[in-house]
Write an enzyme that holds these catalytic residues in place. Structure first.
Site, PDB file in Angstrom:
ATOM      1  N   HIS A 185     -31.798  15.124 120.557  1.00  0.00           N
ATOM      2  CA  HIS A 185     -30.556  14.679 119.889  1.00  0.00           C
ATOM      3  C   HIS A 185     -30.083  15.702 118.859  1.00  0.00           C
ATOM      4  CE1 HIS A 185     -33.399  12.361 116.935  1.00  0.00           C
ATOM      5  NE2 HIS A 185     -33.196  13.582 116.505  1.00  0.00           N
ATOM      6  N   HIS A 210     -31.819   8.717 110.754  1.00  0.00           N
ATOM      7  CA  HIS A 210     -32.324   9.756 109.850  1.00  0.00           C
ATOM      8  C   HIS A 210     -31.803   9.487 108.436  1.00  0.00           C
ATOM      9  CE1 HIS A 210     -32.234  11.515 113.904  1.00  0.00           C
ATOM     10  NE2 HIS A 210     -33.165  12.355 113.527  1.00  0.00           N
ATOM     11  N   HIS A 226     -40.474  20.211 116.888  1.00  0.00           N
ATOM     12  CA  HIS A 226     -39.698  20.835 115.809  1.00  0.00           C
ATOM     13  C   HIS A 226     -40.234  20.461 114.442  1.00  0.00           C
ATOM     14  CE1 HIS A 226     -37.576  17.001 116.463  1.00  0.00           C
ATOM     15  NE2 HIS A 226     -36.683  17.211 115.518  1.00  0.00           N
ATOM     16  N   GLU A 253     -40.916  12.406 117.031  1.00  0.00           N
ATOM     17  CA  GLU A 253     -39.778  11.730 117.670  1.00  0.00           C
ATOM     18  C   GLU A 253     -40.052  11.473 119.161  1.00  0.00           C
ATOM     19  OE1 GLU A 253     -36.028  13.144 114.861  1.00  0.00           O
ATOM     20  OE2 GLU A 253     -36.223  14.069 116.819  1.00  0.00           O
TER      21      GLU A 253
HETATM   22  C1  DHB Z   1     -32.601  19.222 114.054  1.00  0.00           C
HETATM   23  C2  DHB Z   1     -33.206  18.431 115.028  1.00  0.00           C
HETATM   24  C3  DHB Z   1     -33.332  17.067 114.844  1.00  0.00           C
HETATM   25  O1  DHB Z   1     -33.957  16.255 115.737  1.00  0.00           O
HETATM   26  C4  DHB Z   1     -32.790  16.466 113.744  1.00  0.00           C
HETATM   27  O2  DHB Z   1     -32.849  15.127 113.652  1.00  0.00           O
HETATM   28  C5  DHB Z   1     -32.176  17.231 112.767  1.00  0.00           C
HETATM   29  C6  DHB Z   1     -32.092  18.617 112.925  1.00  0.00           C
HETATM   30  C7  DHB Z   1     -32.447  20.664 114.229  1.00  0.00           C
HETATM   31  O3  DHB Z   1     -33.065  21.258 115.115  1.00  0.00           O
HETATM   32  O4  DHB Z   1     -31.702  21.273 113.483  1.00  0.00           O
HETATM   33 FE    FE Z   2     -34.159  14.001 114.696  1.00  0.00          FE
END
Ligand code: DHB
Ligand code: FE
Length: 281
Positions: A12, A61, A195, A242
């Site tokens: 997402h 978030h 991430h 996630e």
């Molecule tokens: C990013 C990825 C995410 O899943 C998120 O919620 C916020 C930022 C990103 O890669 O920048």
């Molecule tokens: Fe996210």
């Protein structure tokens, strides 16, 4: 009778929403990210595939919830949900239209099945829910499907285990099966993949781990049920957790699935973009 026809998983990444909203999807950086959604965009428009309702498993978030209120599993039962202002104004996307009768049926079935869902009638929805819709449907005047938002806390520890998520998916399958209306239902698991957005390891991406997760999501999902939080944290960074939301989707499908499509590309913002389409049964 309602039937769960397919499961879709997708990242997402908020930057994807920005690219769509600002007409940048054809730019060199974004082209390979969005190319991987073309197959699905075509497939989902076909009459026989198009869902009436999507159960959209996502995470907020700190847009609708914050440290004051942290529901582990929540289901949106209100008529309509609007895009949240995440700091630079709400995304210019249509409101999300629910199917409240179906959503209340899901809530009842899940709670009587011993999953104590939080019921939400009013909230705004952030990139966790709107970016997957944009990836699949582009920029329509109205979303072509009804959406039941199903929010999971993956932001504040303690978050639910992968196995608990899987079992919620199984309970969702039972809930769908017991709905008397003739609906084509899809379940989407969103978020991920590896991430980390903060601290010394910010920017961490673990392609090998992500690819194995995608392989096993189709062919060996039993392994994924028991991955502990500490492994997600160590191998996929602080935000890789996630991915437990993908296990709600996978748990809702019958053991055997047919993988219709897969996409994996690095980089997309700070992460890898991952996407998979699984036909049920
Ligand atoms: C990013 C990825 C995410 O899943 C998120 O919620 C916020 C930022 C990103 O890669 O920048
Ligand atoms: Fe996210």
């Amino acid at each position: 009778m309602a039937r769960l026809s397919a499961g879709i998983a997708t990242s997402h990444v908020p930057l994807m929403g920005v690219a769509i909203d600002q007409g940048k999807t054809e730019e060199d950086y974004f082209k390979p990210i969005f190319a991987g959604y073309e197959w699905t965009k075509d497939w989902i428009q076909k009459l026989e595939n198009k869902p009436d309702v999507v159960i959209l498993v996502y995470n907020d978030h700190a847009s609708a919830f914050d440290m004051n209120l942290i529901p582990t599993f929540a289901i949106g039962c209100g008529e309509e949900f609007h895009p949240a202002d995440e700091g630079w104004g709400p995304r210019p996307v249509p409101p999300i239209k629910n199917d409240p009768d179906f959503a209340w049926h899901l809530a009842q079935s899940l709670i009587l099945d011993e999953f104590d869902m939080t019921i939400i009638n009013q909230m705004d929805v952030d990139h966790g829910l709107t970016v997957p819709l944009s990836a699949m449907f582009g920029q329509p005047e109205e979303w072509p499907v009804k959406v039941v938002p199903l929010a999971v806390n993956v932001v504040t520890y303690p978050v639910p285990s992968g196995n608990r998520c899987w079992k919620l998916g199984e309970a969702i399958a039972r809930a769908v099966e017991s709905y008397p209306e003739d609906l084509n239902v899809q379940i989407w698991g969103t978020g991920g993949m590896s991430h980390q957005l903060q601290g010394p390891r910010a920017g961490l991406i673990n392609q090998e781990w992500d690819r194995k997760f995608l392989d096993d999501l189709t062919a060996n999902p039993e392994r994924l049920r028991t991955i502990p939080h500490i492994e997600y944290l160590r191998e996929t960074g602080s935000e890789g957790i996630e991915m437990v939301m993908w296990l709600i989707m996978r748990g809702a499908l019958q053991g055997k699935v047919h993988e219709l499509h897969r996409h994996y590309h690095v980089p997309a913002s700070n992460t890898a973009v991952g996407h998979i389409v699984l036909e049920n049964g």
